[in-house]
Design a protein around this motif. Structure first.
Motif, PDB file in Angstrom:
ATOM      1  N   ALA A 116       0.825  -1.208   0.000  1.00 19.66           N
ATOM      2  CA  ALA A 116       0.000   0.000   0.000  1.00 19.66           C
ATOM      3  C   ALA A 116       0.863   1.264   0.000  1.00 19.66           C
ATOM      4  N   ILE A 117       1.934   1.272   0.781  1.00 19.61           N
ATOM      5  CA  ILE A 117       2.817   2.446   0.806  1.00 19.61           C
ATOM      6  C   ILE A 117       3.420   2.682  -0.576  1.00 19.61           C
ATOM      7  N   ARG A 118       3.859   1.619  -1.221  1.00 22.24           N
ATOM      8  CA  ARG A 118       4.424   1.769  -2.570  1.00 22.24           C
ATOM      9  C   ARG A 118       3.356   2.234  -3.558  1.00 22.24           C
ATOM     10  N   ALA A 119       2.143   1.718  -3.418  1.00 22.17           N
ATOM     11  CA  ALA A 119       1.059   2.106  -4.327  1.00 22.17           C
ATOM     12  C   ALA A 119       0.736   3.587  -4.229  1.00 22.17           C
ATOM     13  N   HIS A 120       1.049   4.187  -3.094  1.00 19.75           N
ATOM     14  CA  HIS A 120       0.791   5.618  -2.902  1.00 19.75           C
ATOM     15  C   HIS A 120       2.049   6.461  -3.046  1.00 19.75           C
ATOM     16  N   GLY A 121       3.057   5.875  -3.691  1.00 20.56           N
ATOM     17  CA  GLY A 121       4.244   6.643  -4.052  1.00 20.56           C
ATOM     18  C   GLY A 121       5.332   6.699  -3.006  1.00 20.56           C
ATOM     19  N   GLY A 122       5.265   5.864  -1.989  1.00 19.39           N
ATOM     20  CA  GLY A 122       6.251   5.895  -0.924  1.00 19.39           C
ATOM     21  C   GLY A 122       7.205   4.718  -0.961  1.00 19.39           C
ATOM     22  N   THR A 123       8.190   4.780  -0.082  1.00 23.16           N
ATOM     23  CA  THR A 123       9.153   3.695   0.098  1.00 23.16           C
ATOM     24  C   THR A 123       9.055   3.214   1.530  1.00 23.16           C
ATOM     25  N   PRO A 124       8.602   1.990   1.768  1.00 25.84           N
ATOM     26  CA  PRO A 124       8.450   1.507   3.153  1.00 25.84           C
ATOM     27  C   PRO A 124       9.779   1.517   3.901  1.00 25.84           C
ATOM     28  N   VAL A 125       9.732   1.951   5.151  1.00 29.30           N
ATOM     29  CA  VAL A 125      10.913   2.008   6.003  1.00 29.30           C
ATOM     30  C   VAL A 125      10.592   1.313   7.322  1.00 29.30           C
ATOM     31  N   PHE A 126      11.316   0.246   7.639  1.00 29.63           N
ATOM     32  CA  PHE A 126      11.136  -0.416   8.921  1.00 29.63           C
ATOM     33  C   PHE A 126      11.911   0.332  10.003  1.00 29.63           C
ATOM     34  N   LYS A 127      11.312   0.432  11.184  1.00 25.00           N
ATOM     35  CA  LYS A 127      11.911   1.174  12.281  1.00 25.00           C
ATOM     36  C   LYS A 127      11.807   0.390  13.577  1.00 25.00           C
ATOM     37  N   VAL A 128      12.708   0.705  14.509  1.00 24.93           N
ATOM     38  CA  VAL A 128      12.541   0.342  15.914  1.00 24.93           C
ATOM     39  C   VAL A 128      12.712   1.620  16.719  1.00 24.93           C
ATOM     40  N   LYS A 129      12.052   1.694  17.873  1.00 22.27           N
ATOM     41  CA  LYS A 129      12.039   2.924  18.664  1.00 22.27           C
ATOM     42  C   LYS A 129      12.671   2.686  20.035  1.00 22.27           C
ATOM     43  N   THR A 130      13.279   3.743  20.559  1.00 21.71           N
ATOM     44  CA  THR A 130      13.934   3.640  21.862  1.00 21.71           C
ATOM     45  C   THR A 130      12.978   3.923  23.012  1.00 21.71           C
ATOM     46  N   GLY A 131      11.763   4.380  22.713  1.00 17.40           N
ATOM     47  CA  GLY A 131      10.762   4.580  23.755  1.00 17.40           C
ATOM     48  C   GLY A 131       9.961   3.318  23.999  1.00 17.40           C
ATOM     49  N   THR A 132       8.824   3.481  24.670  1.00 18.25           N
ATOM     50  CA  THR A 132       7.889   2.376  24.885  1.00 18.25           C
ATOM     51  C   THR A 132       6.517   2.802  24.369  1.00 18.25           C
ATOM     52  N   SER A 133       5.656   1.826  24.191  1.00 17.50           N
ATOM     53  CA  SER A 133       4.289   2.080  23.748  1.00 17.50           C
ATOM     54  C   SER A 133       3.412   0.947  24.252  1.00 17.50           C
ATOM     55  N   ASP A 134       2.138   0.989  23.895  1.00 23.58           N
ATOM     56  CA  ASP A 134       1.259  -0.119  24.273  1.00 23.58           C
ATOM     57  C   ASP A 134       1.629  -1.417  23.565  1.00 23.58           C
ATOM     58  N   MET A 135       2.494  -1.370  22.567  1.00 24.66           N
ATOM     59  CA  MET A 135       3.006  -2.610  21.977  1.00 24.66           C
ATOM     60  C   MET A 135       3.712  -3.447  23.035  1.00 24.66           C
ATOM     61  N   ASN A 136       4.455  -2.798  23.923  1.00 25.27           N
ATOM     62  CA  ASN A 136       5.136  -3.534  24.995  1.00 25.27           C
ATOM     63  C   ASN A 136       4.150  -4.251  25.893  1.00 25.27           C
ATOM     64  N   VAL A 137       2.986  -3.635  26.116  1.00 25.12           N
ATOM     65  CA  VAL A 137       1.986  -4.195  27.029  1.00 25.12           C
ATOM     66  C   VAL A 137       1.299  -5.406  26.424  1.00 25.12           C
ATOM     67  N   VAL A 138       0.952  -5.325  25.127  1.00 24.22           N
ATOM     68  CA  VAL A 138       0.107  -6.371  24.540  1.00 24.22           C
ATOM     69  C   VAL A 138       0.891  -7.513  23.904  1.00 24.22           C
ATOM     70  N   ALA A 139       2.192  -7.335  23.661  1.00 18.77           N
ATOM     71  CA  ALA A 139       2.946  -8.314  22.865  1.00 18.77           C
ATOM     72  C   ALA A 139       2.878  -9.723  23.428  1.00 18.77           C
ATOM     73  N   ALA A 140       3.042  -9.871  24.730  1.00 17.33           N
ATOM     74  CA  ALA A 140       3.041 -11.213  25.317  1.00 17.33           C
ATOM     75  C   ALA A 140       1.658 -11.857  25.273  1.00 17.33           C
ATOM     76  N   HIS A 141       0.613 -11.042  25.268  1.00 10.32           N
ATOM     77  CA  HIS A 141      -0.765 -11.560  25.269  1.00 10.32           C
ATOM     78  C   HIS A 141      -1.277 -11.811  23.851  1.00 10.32           C
ATOM     79  N   TRP A 142      -0.776 -11.038  22.901  1.00 10.33           N
ATOM     80  CA  TRP A 142      -1.220 -11.145  21.511  1.00 10.33           C
ATOM     81  C   TRP A 142      -0.015 -11.503  20.629  1.00 10.33           C
ATOM     82  N   PRO A 143       0.413 -12.755  20.601  1.00  8.61           N
ATOM     83  CA  PRO A 143       1.587 -13.158  19.806  1.00  8.61           C
ATOM     84  C   PRO A 143       1.222 -13.352  18.337  1.00  8.61           C
ATOM     85  N   VAL A 144       0.870 -12.257  17.679  1.00 15.24           N
ATOM     86  CA  VAL A 144       0.401 -12.273  16.289  1.00 15.24           C
ATOM     87  C   VAL A 144       1.138 -11.172  15.525  1.00 15.24           C
ATOM     88  N   PRO A 145       1.034 -11.149  14.193  1.00 20.13           N
ATOM     89  CA  PRO A 145       1.671 -10.071  13.429  1.00 20.13           C
ATOM     90  C   PRO A 145       1.278  -8.700  13.965  1.00 20.13           C
TER      91      PRO A 145
END
Length: 367
Positions: free
Chosen positions: A292-321
């Motif tokens: 979808a990003i490419r279809a709209h003229g962009g270049t996908p960029v994978f990132k990791v962040k040095t902060g925290t988010s609710d991803m940290n909270v749910v990851a162990a409970h929701w082991p899905v993509p």
């Protein structure tokens, strides 16, 4: 979709965001913005509710495959007058962190075509207290939902896909000892506290290795102070630690205590435990987003962040993509200059609508 319809949907999506940013919603005070979001969603065919944690929850679609889109409604303090300037940039607290991302979720799910709703259930959650240590909304929703794919609403830039966040540990450090004359020998409580900080900071610096900042411990002295009553000296400080995936909060605790074992005046209380998380790059969700990003003229960029988010909270409970997505520059989070370009917001809504439609099509082909 005609150009006229697209213009109307885009205008409504912008009005949704400006309205949400205009409603103050400090952590623990999200009720008004939850009602606003639920009203907007209900008018567009979502099944809505405000759950026991105060989360605004809206769902569209049917089928056994569930996509959770988890953003947060609360903001940090700071009164930034809400305005759209001549360049089409929205200024206001929460415009980037993270009402921009949450409204991207809401607007994208509202724009999905009927065929995307036949096999997939899309659940948007406006979570409470993400900016507080409690993460109340996310901790509640993990027990109420079992999704097959997860999007976390955090700014990544419209071309960015965030796969991971560092962990966190907060050390509340206290030093106390009998008062003595400063002309005498010995160390003060403040001396011992300072020595503790130097040891922790050195330990963090030595952890860097060759893996870059995401794989190193980051240590920040968040506060420091001292007091006494004439008989006893006291000094207190808060050390903030950002942890790499290889180091759990529990292991970090043990290592910090070992560093300070020969400082009897120093005691430590640990809070804010969050485990680092990093998700895989290749799955049905990331593939749909990349296309979808490419279809709209962009270049996908994978990132990791040095902060925290609710991803940290749910990851162990929701082991899905899982990935985090949203418009805006995360460097503006919590700053007096928080702002979001509405053209970028429009593009993020279009990308996410496209990606979710593609994901639903891939699910239907498997059924």
């Amino acid at each position: 979709m005609t150009a006229e319809t697209h213009t109307g949907a885009q205008r409504e999506a912008r009005e949704l965001l400006i309205g949400a940013v205009s409603v103050p919603s400090l952590s623990g005070q999200e009720g008004e913005v939850a009602a606003y979001l639920c009203s907007w969603m209900e008018a567009r065919g979502f099944a809505v509710r405000v759950d026991e944690a105060g989360n605004a929850v809206g769902a569209r679609g049917n089928g056994p495959y569930t996509v959770a889109l988890l953003g947060h409604m609360d903001t940090v303090p700071g009164d930034i007058p809400v305005q759209v300037d001549a360049d089409g940039v929205l200024h206001g607290r929460g415009s980037v962190d993270a009402k921009g991302s949450l409204c991207t979720f809401v607007a994208a799910v509202a724009a999905l075509p009927p065929e995307a709703l036949n096999h997939v259930r899309f659940v948007v959650i406006g979570a409470t207290e993400e900016e507080a240590p409690s993460s109340r909304g996310a901790r509640h929703i993990v027990g109420a939902l079992q999704p097959d794919a997860v999007l976390i609403g955090e700014p990544s830039g419209w071309q960015g896909l965030t796969l991971g966040y560092k962990g966190r540990l907060v050390a509340q450090v206290h030093a106390e000892k009998d008062n003595f004359h400063t002309a005498g020998e010995g160390s003060s409580a403040a001396d011992d506290l300072t020595e503790a900080w130097f040891r922790v900071r050195g330990w963090a610096a030595d952890s860097a290795g060759d893996g870059g900042i995401f794989d190193a411990v980051q240590a920040t002295l968040q506060s420091i102070g001292s007091a006494g009553d004439g008989l006893t000296q006291r000094a207190e400080a808060t050390f903030g630690l950002r942890l790499p995936p290889r180091l759990s909060p529990q292991d970090a605790e043990r290592q910090v205590l070992e560093l300070l074992v020969d400082l009897p005046s120093v005691s430590v209380r640990f809070v804010g435990h969050e485990t680092a998380v990093r998700h895989p790059r290749d799955n049905a969700l990331t593939r749909a987003m990349r296309v979808a990003i490419r279809a709209h003229g962009g270049t996908p960029v994978f990132k990791v962040k040095t902060g925290t988010s609710d991803m940290n909270v749910v990851a162990a409970h929701w082991p899905v993509p899982t990935l985090a997505y949203g418009p805006g520059d995360s460097g503006l989070d919590h700053t007096p200059d928080e702002r979001l370009n509405l053209a970028e917001y429009d593009r993020a809504v279009a990308v996410l609508t496209d990606a979710l439609t593609r994901l639903a099509a891939s699910v239907s082909q498997r059924d």
